[in-house]
Structures are given as C-alpha cells and as structure tokens.
Design a protein around this motif. Sequence first.
Motif, PDB file in Angstrom:
ATOM      1  N   GLU A 156       0.774  -0.908   0.051  1.00 28.52           N
ATOM      2  CA  GLU A 156      -0.267  -0.183   0.014  1.00 28.52           C
ATOM      3  C   GLU A 156       0.910   1.206  -0.041  1.00 28.52           C
ATOM      4  OE1 GLU A 156      -3.393   0.171   2.947  1.00 28.52           O
ATOM      5  OE2 GLU A 156      -3.774  -2.077   2.254  1.00 28.52           O
ATOM      6  N   HIS A 157       1.871   1.259   0.552  1.00 27.54           N
ATOM      7  CA  HIS A 157       2.913   2.269   0.766  1.00 27.54           C
ATOM      8  C   HIS A 157       3.342   2.641  -0.674  1.00 27.54           C
ATOM      9  CE1 HIS A 157       5.029   5.620   2.581  1.00 27.54           C
ATOM     10  NE2 HIS A 157       6.249   5.207   2.405  1.00 27.54           N
ATOM     11  N   LEU A 158       3.970   1.679  -1.217  1.00 24.47           N
ATOM     12  CA  LEU A 158       4.650   1.543  -2.406  1.00 24.47           C
ATOM     13  C   LEU A 158       3.688   2.072  -3.300  1.00 24.47           C
ATOM     14  CD1 LEU A 158       6.954   1.032  -4.198  1.00 24.47           C
ATOM     15  CD2 LEU A 158       6.294  -1.362  -4.236  1.00 24.47           C
ATOM     16  N   ALA A 159       2.567   1.620  -3.380  1.00 25.87           N
ATOM     17  CA  ALA A 159       1.387   2.259  -4.364  1.00 25.87           C
ATOM     18  C   ALA A 159       1.055   3.666  -4.066  1.00 25.87           C
ATOM     19  CB  ALA A 159       0.201   1.395  -4.236  1.00 25.87           C
ATOM     20  N   THR A 160       0.663   4.123  -2.990  1.00 34.90           N
ATOM     21  CA  THR A 160       0.617   5.556  -2.930  1.00 34.90           C
ATOM     22  C   THR A 160       1.717   6.108  -3.300  1.00 34.90           C
ATOM     23  OG1 THR A 160      -0.720   4.690  -0.775  1.00 34.90           O
ATOM     24  CG2 THR A 160       0.315   7.002  -0.884  1.00 34.90           C
ATOM     25  N   THR A 161       3.003   5.704  -2.853  1.00 33.92           N
ATOM     26  CA  THR A 161       4.290   6.415  -3.460  1.00 33.92           C
ATOM     27  C   THR A 161       4.342   6.486  -4.833  1.00 33.92           C
ATOM     28  OG1 THR A 161       5.530   5.801  -1.300  1.00 33.92           O
ATOM     29  CG2 THR A 161       6.698   6.638  -3.332  1.00 33.92           C
ATOM     30  N   LEU A 162       4.034   5.466  -5.703  1.00 35.82           N
ATOM     31  CA  LEU A 162       3.977   5.480  -7.103  1.00 35.82           C
ATOM     32  C   LEU A 162       2.936   6.325  -7.531  1.00 35.82           C
ATOM     33  CD1 LEU A 162       4.768   1.799  -7.937  1.00 35.82           C
ATOM     34  CD2 LEU A 162       6.335   3.820  -8.290  1.00 35.82           C
ATOM     35  N   ASP A 163       1.853   6.366  -6.863  1.00 38.42           N
ATOM     36  CA  ASP A 163       0.904   7.113  -7.469  1.00 38.42           C
ATOM     37  C   ASP A 163       0.869   8.703  -7.244  1.00 38.42           C
ATOM     38  OD1 ASP A 163      -0.723   5.023  -8.193  1.00 38.42           O
ATOM     39  OD2 ASP A 163      -2.294   5.106  -6.424  1.00 38.42           O
ATOM     40  N   ALA A 164       1.740   9.123  -6.382  1.00 41.62           N
ATOM     41  CA  ALA A 164       2.132  10.572  -6.237  1.00 41.62           C
ATOM     42  C   ALA A 164       3.213  11.162  -7.152  1.00 41.62           C
ATOM     43  CB  ALA A 164       2.438  10.713  -4.842  1.00 41.62           C
ATOM     44  N   LEU A 165       4.030   9.941  -7.612  1.00 43.53           N
ATOM     45  CA  LEU A 165       5.151  10.401  -8.559  1.00 43.53           C
ATOM     46  C   LEU A 165       4.551  10.659  -9.960  1.00 43.53           C
ATOM     47  CD1 LEU A 165       7.591   7.882  -7.647  1.00 43.53           C
ATOM     48  CD2 LEU A 165       7.865  10.280  -6.968  1.00 43.53           C
ATOM     49  N   PRO A 166       4.982  11.627 -10.680  1.00 47.40           N
ATOM     50  CA  PRO A 166       4.762  11.595 -12.152  1.00 47.40           C
ATOM     51  C   PRO A 166       5.517  10.199 -12.647  1.00 47.40           C
ATOM     52  CG  PRO A 166       6.382  13.565 -11.451  1.00 47.40           C
ATOM     53  CD  PRO A 166       6.171  12.511 -10.405  1.00 47.40           C
ATOM     54  N   GLU A 167       4.686   9.867 -13.632  1.00 43.29           N
ATOM     55  CA  GLU A 167       4.803   8.667 -14.453  1.00 43.29           C
ATOM     56  C   GLU A 167       6.252   8.396 -15.084  1.00 43.29           C
ATOM     57  OE1 GLU A 167       3.119   5.750 -18.098  1.00 43.29           O
ATOM     58  OE2 GLU A 167       1.711   7.552 -17.102  1.00 43.29           O
ATOM     59  N   ASP A 212       8.865   9.470 -13.688  1.00 46.46           N
ATOM     60  CA  ASP A 212       9.996   9.171 -12.528  1.00 46.46           C
ATOM     61  C   ASP A 212       9.576   7.879 -11.943  1.00 46.46           C
ATOM     62  OD1 ASP A 212      10.737  11.761 -12.959  1.00 46.46           O
ATOM     63  OD2 ASP A 212       9.642  12.611 -11.262  1.00 46.46           O
ATOM     64  N   GLU A 213       8.616   6.995 -12.244  1.00 44.86           N
ATOM     65  CA  GLU A 213       8.409   5.835 -11.508  1.00 44.86           C
ATOM     66  C   GLU A 213       9.584   4.809 -11.793  1.00 44.86           C
ATOM     67  OE1 GLU A 213       4.618   4.349 -13.019  1.00 44.86           O
ATOM     68  OE2 GLU A 213       3.680   5.895 -12.224  1.00 44.86           O
ATOM     69  N   SER A 214      10.150   4.633 -13.040  1.00 42.44           N
ATOM     70  CA  SER A 214      11.176   3.721 -13.159  1.00 42.44           C
ATOM     71  C   SER A 214      12.603   4.176 -12.301  1.00 42.44           C
ATOM     72  CB  SER A 214      11.659   3.611 -14.704  1.00 42.44           C
ATOM     73  OG  SER A 214      10.596   2.978 -15.426  1.00 42.44           O
ATOM     74  N   HIS A 215      12.872   5.242 -12.376  1.00 49.46           N
ATOM     75  CA  HIS A 215      13.981   5.748 -11.556  1.00 49.46           C
ATOM     76  C   HIS A 215      13.822   5.658 -10.103  1.00 49.46           C
ATOM     77  CE1 HIS A 215      16.746   8.776  -9.538  1.00 49.46           C
ATOM     78  NE2 HIS A 215      17.474   8.371 -10.574  1.00 49.46           N
ATOM     79  N   PHE A 216      12.768   5.774  -9.765  1.00 46.52           N
ATOM     80  CA  PHE A 216      12.164   5.636  -8.204  1.00 46.52           C
ATOM     81  C   PHE A 216      12.421   3.963  -7.925  1.00 46.52           C
ATOM     82  CE2 PHE A 216       9.110   4.095  -5.317  1.00 46.52           C
ATOM     83  CZ  PHE A 216       9.510   4.408  -4.170  1.00 46.52           C
ATOM     84  N   LEU A 217      11.815   3.248  -8.943  1.00 44.33           N
ATOM     85  CA  LEU A 217      11.739   1.900  -8.571  1.00 44.33           C
ATOM     86  C   LEU A 217      13.240   1.439  -8.632  1.00 44.33           C
ATOM     87  CD1 LEU A 217       8.609   0.827 -10.448  1.00 44.33           C
ATOM     88  CD2 LEU A 217       9.130   0.769  -8.012  1.00 44.33           C
ATOM     89  N   ALA A 218      14.159   1.644  -9.503  1.00 40.33           N
ATOM     90  CA  ALA A 218      15.384   1.366  -9.457  1.00 40.33           C
ATOM     91  C   ALA A 218      16.067   1.733  -8.152  1.00 40.33           C
ATOM     92  CB  ALA A 218      16.322   2.034 -10.678  1.00 40.33           C
ATOM     93  N   GLN A 219      15.863   3.127  -7.864  1.00 42.76           N
ATOM     94  CA  GLN A 219      16.761   3.420  -6.513  1.00 42.76           C
ATOM     95  C   GLN A 219      16.004   2.682  -5.161  1.00 42.76           C
ATOM     96  OE1 GLN A 219      15.538   7.780  -6.725  1.00 42.76           O
ATOM     97  NE2 GLN A 219      17.782   8.112  -6.209  1.00 42.76           N
ATOM     98  N   LEU A 220      14.733   2.661  -5.405  1.00 42.06           N
ATOM     99  CA  LEU A 220      14.354   1.391  -4.311  1.00 42.06           C
ATOM    100  C   LEU A 220      15.028   0.018  -4.287  1.00 42.06           C
ATOM    101  CD1 LEU A 220      12.253   0.844  -1.775  1.00 42.06           C
ATOM    102  CD2 LEU A 220      10.652   0.301  -3.607  1.00 42.06           C
ATOM    103  N   ALA A 221      15.081  -0.492  -5.385  1.00 49.35           N
ATOM    104  CA  ALA A 221      15.685  -1.818  -5.512  1.00 49.35           C
ATOM    105  C   ALA A 221      17.130  -1.946  -5.033  1.00 49.35           C
ATOM    106  CB  ALA A 221      15.619  -2.263  -7.133  1.00 49.35           C
TER     107      ALA A 221
END
Length: 67
Positions: free
Chosen positions: A16-27, A29-38
């Motif tokens: 839920e936290h991940l989904a909320t965070t992704l929803d708040a990001l511009p599309e 930026d999602e790949s960059h965020f997920l790479a940083q998270l990984a």
Amino acid sequence: MTAPTLPFDDLEKVYEHLATTLDALPEADESHFLAQLALALAHRVPDIDQVMAAIDEARQGATLDQA
C-alpha cells in the motif's frame, strides 16, 4: 536455512505504501524511483544470491503480468 520474511500483514502495508508513493510520482519518474528503491533494499541484504534471485523473481512476475 531460509531467510526470514515479512509477515503477510506487513507485506500488505509495504504494498500500500509503495502504491501510494508511485501514484504520487509523475509517471516519468516511476522507473527511476523503482531502481533507487531496489538498490536501497539490495544494500540491506547481505547475500548477493538473494538479491539476484529477487531480481529474477520480479522479472518473471513482470513477464507473467504481460501474458
């Protein structure tokens, strides 16, 4: 010996936290965020084989989602 895992309730909270965070990001930026998270999560795992297995597991899941 298997590594400890999160209880299901905690895993739901993470989702839920991940989904909320992704929803708040511009599309864009999602790949960059997920790479940083990984990378941040991989940094916390002391076993490279577990990190590589998690990457493969995620790739298989992504492939299944497209089928």
